[in-house]
Design a protein around this motif. Structure first.
Motif, PDB file in Angstrom:
ATOM      1  N   ARG A  78      77.067  10.827  -2.798  1.00 52.18           N
ATOM      2  CA  ARG A  78      75.826  11.185  -3.500  1.00 52.18           C
ATOM      3  C   ARG A  78      75.798  10.592  -4.904  1.00 52.18           C
ATOM      4  O   ARG A  78      74.721  10.299  -5.444  1.00 52.18           O
ATOM      5  N   ALA A  79      76.955  10.398  -5.512  1.00 52.84           N
ATOM      6  CA  ALA A  79      77.006   9.863  -6.875  1.00 52.84           C
ATOM      7  C   ALA A  79      76.788   8.354  -6.928  1.00 52.84           C
ATOM      8  O   ALA A  79      76.408   7.823  -7.975  1.00 52.84           O
TER       9      ALA A  79
ATOM     10  N   TRP B  26      88.002  10.904 -12.885  1.00 56.13           N
ATOM     11  CA  TRP B  26      87.323  11.612 -11.793  1.00 56.13           C
ATOM     12  C   TRP B  26      88.082  11.404 -10.493  1.00 56.13           C
ATOM     13  O   TRP B  26      88.252  12.347  -9.714  1.00 56.13           O
TER      14      TRP B  26
ATOM     15  N   ARG C 293      77.502   8.749 -14.099  1.00 56.18           N
ATOM     16  CA  ARG C 293      78.362   7.652 -13.641  1.00 56.18           C
ATOM     17  C   ARG C 293      78.233   6.398 -14.488  1.00 56.18           C
ATOM     18  O   ARG C 293      79.237   5.781 -14.860  1.00 56.18           O
TER      19      ARG C 293
ATOM     20  N   ALA D 135      81.651  18.642 -14.546  1.00 59.72           N
ATOM     21  CA  ALA D 135      81.857  17.195 -14.445  1.00 59.72           C
ATOM     22  C   ALA D 135      82.589  16.661 -15.670  1.00 59.72           C
ATOM     23  O   ALA D 135      83.439  15.772 -15.561  1.00 59.72           O
TER      24      ALA D 135
ATOM     25  N   THR E 129      75.065  15.484 -10.155  1.00 60.93           N
ATOM     26  CA  THR E 129      75.461  15.506 -11.571  1.00 60.93           C
ATOM     27  C   THR E 129      76.392  14.335 -11.892  1.00 60.93           C
ATOM     28  O   THR E 129      76.261  13.693 -12.939  1.00 60.93           O
ATOM     29  N   MET E 130      77.324  14.043 -10.993  1.00 64.52           N
ATOM     30  CA  MET E 130      78.194  12.893 -11.199  1.00 64.52           C
ATOM     31  C   MET E 130      77.393  11.598 -11.242  1.00 64.52           C
ATOM     32  O   MET E 130      77.693  10.694 -12.027  1.00 64.52           O
ATOM     33  N   GLY E 131      76.351  11.515 -10.389  1.00 59.66           N
ATOM     34  CA  GLY E 131      75.521  10.324 -10.389  1.00 59.66           C
ATOM     35  C   GLY E 131      74.786  10.130 -11.699  1.00 59.66           C
ATOM     36  O   GLY E 131      74.592   9.000 -12.148  1.00 59.66           O
TER      37      GLY E 131
ATOM     38  N   GLY F 151      77.592  15.986  -6.589  1.00 60.04           N
ATOM     39  CA  GLY F 151      77.396  14.547  -6.549  1.00 60.04           C
ATOM     40  C   GLY F 151      76.214  14.099  -7.386  1.00 60.04           C
ATOM     41  O   GLY F 151      76.259  13.047  -8.028  1.00 60.04           O
TER      42      GLY F 151
END
Length: 894
Positions: free
Chosen positions: A810-811, A786, A776, A736, A771-773, A769
């Motif tokens: 998901r993020a 991104w 974020r 990420a 991990t991105m969340g 998703g």
């Protein structure tokens, strides 16, 4: 004679004494004196600083100017040249100085003041070098008067060339004004002289437009755009340069295009441009990098079409089609809206122009364009859903395609060594070298000295500088130990100097030093067993069976360092752990074999041995609880700036134990390492890549914007490409971060890693998703980056587009923190992917978040059929709650 003259001058240095000395000397004597000046200047500069040092250096600099031919001048010899040099030159009537000013400024712009004095005095011709003009900017106007104030003749000539010369580094108008108080900037000085009448306003405006037409670099051209605004040109002045503003629309710089668009709009409002002039000028702006300029150009063309005749309107429509190729969907939507407002039914020429650009139209807009063209039937919807490719997950690291071939003969070893001294960036090549010397180092054919003479010279030259790149220095040290007479390898190795290790090198370089010493000892004893720790497969893995074979073939007991690294690199056993352990009775090195069998899971009884080796065996068997890595992001305020720092913690916190490589890797923090070390460190414990990623994550996060060169970062992202690696939490964190990196070399590797991991099932879209969340809303990453990198991942295939769509959903979650400003770029990508894959939102939690944001309108038609929260009560129910009903007055009786 010359030495006595210089000693006498330096005893009481002054401008008058230097001039008097030069007057007494003939031209030949000056040349003779000039030959001694460089050594004297060097000796003076090596002296400790005293109050008398600057006058002495200045005196020698003046002598160098007149006694050394201009073709032999050097900057360091003239660095203290006084501005009175021109007066001395006039007094001496020195010949051969016609190009002295040109030569001075070519050496450095700091000599500009002296050069101007030489030109003013008629000693030298006016230089043509850019440094003559840029030297005006070398004056620090914060502490001394601006050259425009100090020298009226500068305002007549040199200052106007500042609009023609771009400059660079600190020598540009933009750079000098950036750190100068507003009242003393060059911009305010220009404006002050303009108001005083000492600088012509019309000429300033003309010169500014000339600078903008030259398309300087964006940073330097921005100064001229701001200066143009500060001039506040009148309508009459704008009209005077009407055609020039049209030409500026073709600039490559967003600031210049924006300025030109505003001016052209003002001029067109008062005195309209003809269609044949305005349309071709605006058409290139439709593809401007900044979407605001492209959208403004679309509006201008729309207004132009609305006031023109049928033929002219058709030409404008064809020009508008260019905007459908813009990379931003907002620009495409603005262009399409303009097209449909001008032509409800497209004619043949317009239809052909739009169809030609259909491939570049965003997926979310494509159906509307096709409907307008009446061509929806040409692109039927997908009859079947996107079928994902078969996921086989991580492959075995010991597959034959990953095998590392050892060096087989002496000639190949010499060739590999020569290549390794030049480039030690491939850890497997370094391992082949070490193993090759350990196995073949004892061979001494008759022509050995001749074959290795060139290698020996290169190694000696490399070892002469112990402060060079450490890996190359160690390989050169090994070469000298190998080439030393029999029995002197260890002595040759220990005689070489060792430099202090930085904290980043305290794990793998000491290990390498210990391995080199083991190889040197084996050379002195004539052992040719090779290395147990030589990887059998790429990535540093050692298959258990070849390791057992090496132990059986070894004539000596393995060294602790070699055995430690071999166990750390041990790959999982292919056969089932339920298989009976092999019998080792009567075999050599029984305890070592039992340790390997037990670590591989084939032995059930813990053998005897050092605790560090047993700890590694327990970790391989899974008897030790794995370390858990977590991360947090904390905001840190420094003045007017806010920094976001990543912190990685490991529980249980490991203790670095001597001989236990996994514990050392778990507790290490690598920072500032170059590519060879980042790659080689990843091979020390290939089964513990999570620990390797955890040790590098903080450094990677601190340099996402490439504040300083850190070449080892890209090597860390490369580890994500291994086909045997399942991406755990720390690997996903690093991925990420890589997708948000500014440096193309880092983000490009991360894109490739994401494509491969999603395709093979080593990473799921839900994991990515999640991990991105977590990242974020932390402020650590830029969501716009991104959006750019994930768009590249999605372009790999329709299935990747589907996976990226799910990851973004998901993020997107509700968070106690404010939404990032650039979150819209991620939502726009999600909308495009949903349109491309002809799907709708599936993540109800993502929709519950998005429905409360400004993005609701664009995604409402794609909302999921169900929601994770109860729908709001109807409006009527809210109005009839008991509490509100009690406050409502009764209706009056009729």
């Amino acid at each position: 004679m010359s030495a006595l003259l210089l000693d006498s001058l330096l005893a009481a240095p002054s401008l008058e004494a230097s001039t008097a000395l030069l007057e007494r000397l003939t031209q030949a004597e000056r040349r003779q004196l000039g030959a001694e000046l460089p050594d004297r200047i060097k000796a003076l500069r090596d002296e400790p600083y005293t109050q008398t040092l600057p006058p002495r250096i200045q005196a020698l600099a003046l002598l160098s100017f007149f006694c050394v031919p201009p073709s032999e001048w050097k900057r360091m010899h003239l660095s203290a040249l006084p501005e009175e040099t021109a007066q001395v030159a006039v007094k001496l009537k020195a010949p051969g100085l016609e190009d002295a000013a040109e030569r001075l400024v070519a050496l450095d712009a700091v000599f500009g003041a002296v050069a101007r004095k030489l030109v003013r005095a008629g000693v030298s011709r006016r230089p043509t070098h850019d440094n003559y003009i840029l030297s005006l900017l070398s004056v620090d106007v914060r502490f001394v008067p601006n050259p425009l104030d100090a020298d009226p003749r500068v305002r007549e000539d040199e200052v106007w060339h500042l609009f023609e010369v771009e400059g660079g580094g600190e020598l540009s108008l933009a750079a000098r004004d950036k750190y100068t108080p507003d009242a003393k900037t060059w911009m305010q000085t220009f404006l002050r002289h303009m108001r005083q009448g000492t600088l012509d306003r019309a000429r300033l405006l003309d010169a500014t437009l000339g600078a903008l037409e030259r398309d300087f670099a964006a940073f330097r051209a921005g100064w001229f755009s701001r200066f143009h605004q500060s001039l506040e040109p009148t309508h009459e002045e704008l009209e005077r340069h009407r055609e020039r503003y049209l030409r500026l629309l073709g600039s490559t710089l967003p600031a210049t295009v924006s300025l030109a668009l505003d001016v052209v709009g003002t001029l067109d409002g008062r005195h309209p441009f003809p269609e044949s002039t305005l349309r071709p000028a605006l058409e290139p702006v439709l593809l401007a990098r900044h979407k605001a300029a492209a959208q403004q150009a679309t509006k201008r063309l729309l207004a132009l079409a609305e006031r023109e005749t049928t033929d002219a309107r058709q030409r404008v429509l064809l020009s508008l089609c260019t905007g459908l190729a813009h990379e931003e969907v907002d620009v495409q939507k603005a262009v399409f809206k303009a097209l449909t407002s001008l032509a409800s039914v497209p004619e043949a020429a317009l239809r052909a122009a739009v169809e030609e650009r259909m491939e570049g139209v965003a997926a979310s807009l494509r159906k509307q364009v096709q409907a307008w063209l009446g061509a929806v039937r040409d692109t039927p919807p997908k009859a079947t859903p996107i079928e994902p490719p078969p996921h086989h997950g991580p492959v075995s690291p010991c597959e034959p395609r990953f095998a590392v071939a050892p060096i087989e003969d002496l000639d190949s070893l010499i060739a590999a060594f020569s290549a390794g001294l030049e480039d030690a960036s491939d850890p497997m090549e370094v391992e082949r070298l070490l193993d090759g010397v350990a196995r073949l180092g004892g061979q001494r054919p008759e022509d050995f000295a001749r074959k290795t003479s060139a290698l020996g010279k290169r190694a000696k030259k490399s070892c002469a500088n112990p402060y060079q790149e450490p890996m190359a220095f160690r390989l050169a040290s090994l070469a000298l130990a190998w080439l030393a007479p029999h029995g002197q390898a260890v002595t040759a190795l220990r005689e070489l100097p060792k430099t202090p290790l930085s904290p980043a090198h305290k794990v793998f370089l000491p290990l390498l030093d210990a391995r080199l010493l083991d190889i040197a000892r084996a050379l002195d004893k004539g052992h040719t067993d090779g290395l147990l720790s030589f990887p059998t497969h790429a990535g540093g893995w050692i298959a258990p069976e070849p390791l057992v074979e090496r132990v059986l073939a070894s004539a000596t007991e393995p060294s602790p360092t070699d055995l430690c690294l071999a166990l750390s690199r041990l790959a999982p056993a292919e056969e089932s752990r339920t298989a009976p352990a092999p019998s080792r009775k009567g075999q050599p090195h029984v305890e070592t074999l039992k340790l390997i069998d037990w670590a591989s899971g084939r032995g059930r009884t813990e053998p005897r041995g050092p605790e560090a080796l047993l700890a590694m065996g327990r970790r391989h068997r899974g008897d030790t609880a794995p370390s858990v890595h977590t991360f947090t992001v904390k905001a840190r305020r420094s003045g007017e700036y806010t920094f976001h720092d990543l912190h990685v913690s490991t529980k249980p916190k490991p203790k670095a134990t001597r001989g236990d490589l996994p514990s050392q890797v778990l507790s290490a923090k690598y920072g500032g390492v170059d590519k060879p070390y980042a790659r080689w460190a990843a091979t020390l414990w290939p089964a513990g890549m999570e620990a390797c990623f955890a040790s590098r994550a903080e450094e990677l996060a601190g340099n996402l914007d490439w504040f300083e060169a850190s070449w080892g970062n890209a090597a860390c992202y490369e580890q994500l490409l291994h086909p045997w690696l399942h991406l755990g939490p720390m690997a996903r964190l690093v991925l990420a971060l890589g997708l948000a990196a500014k440096k193309p070399g880092e983000s490009g590797v991360s894109v490739d890693a994401a494509i491969a991991a999603l395709e093979t099932g080593r990473l799921s879209e839900q994991e990515l998703g999640a991990t991105m969340g977590e990242l974020r809303t932390t402020g650590l990453v830029k969501l716009k980056r991104w959006a750019t990198t994930l768009a590249r991942v999605a372009s790999a295939s329709d299935h990747h587009a589907r996976q990226v769509s799910v990851a973004i959903q998901r993020a997107l979650r509700k968070s106690p923190h404010a939404a990032p400003r650039d979150e819209g770029s991620l939502v726009k990508l999600l909308l495009e992917l949903l349109s491309q894959t002809e799907t709708r939102l599936e993540d109800t939690e993502a929709w519950d978040y998005l429905r409360e944001t400004p993005h609701r309108k664009s995604l409402e038609a794609l909302a999921p059929m169900t929601s994770s929260t109860a729908p709001p009560p109807p409006s009527g129910a809210r109005r009839t709650t008991p509490r509100r009903a009690a406050r409502r007055p009764r209706p009056a009786a009729r």
